[in-house]
Design an enzyme around this catalytic site. Structure first.
Site, short mmCIF file in Angstrom:
data_model
loop_
_atom_site.label_atom_id
_atom_site.label_comp_id
_atom_site.label_asym_id
_atom_site.label_seq_id
_atom_site.Cartn_x
_atom_site.Cartn_y
_atom_site.Cartn_z
N LEU A 84 55.84 49.25 72.85
CA LEU A 84 56.04 50.62 74.15
C LEU A 84 54.85 50.86 75.21
CD1 LEU A 84 59.31 51.96 72.36
CD2 LEU A 84 58.96 50.43 73.97
N HIS A 103 60.82 40.85 75.43
CA HIS A 103 61.67 41.99 76.25
C HIS A 103 63.21 41.32 76.19
CE1 HIS A 103 62.28 45.53 79.01
NE2 HIS A 103 63.12 44.94 79.63
C1 GAR Z 1 63.31 44.44 70.47
O1 GAR Z 1 64.91 44.54 71.15
C2 GAR Z 1 62.66 44.19 71.82
O2 GAR Z 1 63.22 42.90 72.76
C3 GAR Z 1 62.23 45.59 72.36
O3 GAR Z 1 62.22 46.71 71.32
C4 GAR Z 1 62.52 45.51 70.42
C5 GAR Z 1 62.14 45.59 68.90
O4 GAR Z 1 62.57 45.91 67.75
N1 GAR Z 1 60.78 45.40 73.57
C6 GAR Z 1 61.36 46.33 74.31
O5 GAR Z 1 62.11 46.98 74.65
C7 GAR Z 1 59.98 46.78 75.50
N2 GAR Z 1 60.11 47.37 76.36
P1 GAR Z 1 62.38 45.68 66.76
O6 GAR Z 1 61.41 46.78 65.98
O7 GAR Z 1 63.09 45.84 65.26
O8 GAR Z 1 61.37 43.88 66.26
#
Ligand code: GAR
Length: 189
Positions: A84, A103
């Site tokens: 992030l 994303h």
């Molecule tokens: C995922 O859905 C990813 O696409 C999102 O965070 C989540 C992490 O899940 N990313 C963003 O929002 C980036 N802007 P995880 O920690 O279970 O892999």
């Protein structure tokens, strides 16, 4: 063998899925998982998966070359899996077209600062969108604006809750992210 370092801020379920995908690969090896949160669940996953890991703070990332040095020593590609923080210029310069983000929306919709994780799904449901999906893209100096590599969508049903949308997104991410990483590495070397 191309070396991949994963950066993640949270749970790390995508990071784990990527590690498992490449466990026996002859092409890609995940060398490290780095997190900007020292208590992130992704670091527990790294331990369990026997992947070397490290956490870092803002100064390490933005005011020194500490993280850059680790990346230079361990990575040909950097994968952002729920990471992030914005990538600093020194890292972008050292890894041109070698940093890939996922994303949880169909960019350019629902991107930019503050649009991450559940915030995206809440907005999608609140706006009664008929579809959502995932975007895998190269990373540049602006949040969520680098060249798009891959998108995949699904229908959002009127009955879908925020959690339903989140689950469908994760399903798509698990199905596609490792394969897209593999394709990019095969194509670009
Ligand atoms: C995922 O859905 C990813 O696409 C999102 O965070 C989540 C992490 O899940 N990313 C963003 O929002 C980036 N802007 P995880 O920690 O279970 O892999």
């Amino acid at each position: 063998m191309k070396r991949v370092v994963i950066l993640a801020s949270g749970s790390g379920s995508n990071a784990e899925n990527i590690v498992k995908h490449f466990e026996k690969s002859q092409l890609v090896t995940v060398t490290k998982i780095l997190s900007n949160k020292k208590d992130a669940m992704v670091l527990e996953r790294a331990n369990r998966l026997n992947i070397s890991s490290m956490s870092f703070n803002r100064a390490d990332f933005y005011e020194s070359e500490a993280v850059l040095d680790v990346l230079k020593q361990n990575a040909d590609y950097i994968i952002l899996a729920g990471f992030l923080w914005k990538i600093p210029q020194n890292v972008l310069d050292a890894f041109p077209n070698k940093i890939i983000n996922i994303h949880p929306a169909l960019l350019p919709k629902y991107g930019g600062k503050g649009m991450y994780g559940m915030h995206v799904h809440e907005a999608v449901v609140a706006n009664k969108e008929k579809e959502s999906g995932i975007t895998i893209h190269y990373v540049n100096e602006n949040y969520d604006e680098g060249a798009i590599i891959f998108q995949n969508s699904f229908e959002v049903l009127p009955s879908d809750t925020v959690n339903d949308v989140a689950a469908k997104i994760h399903e798509l991410e698990y199905a596609h992210f490792p394969e897209v990483i593999e394709k990019v590495i095969l194509q670009n070397g």
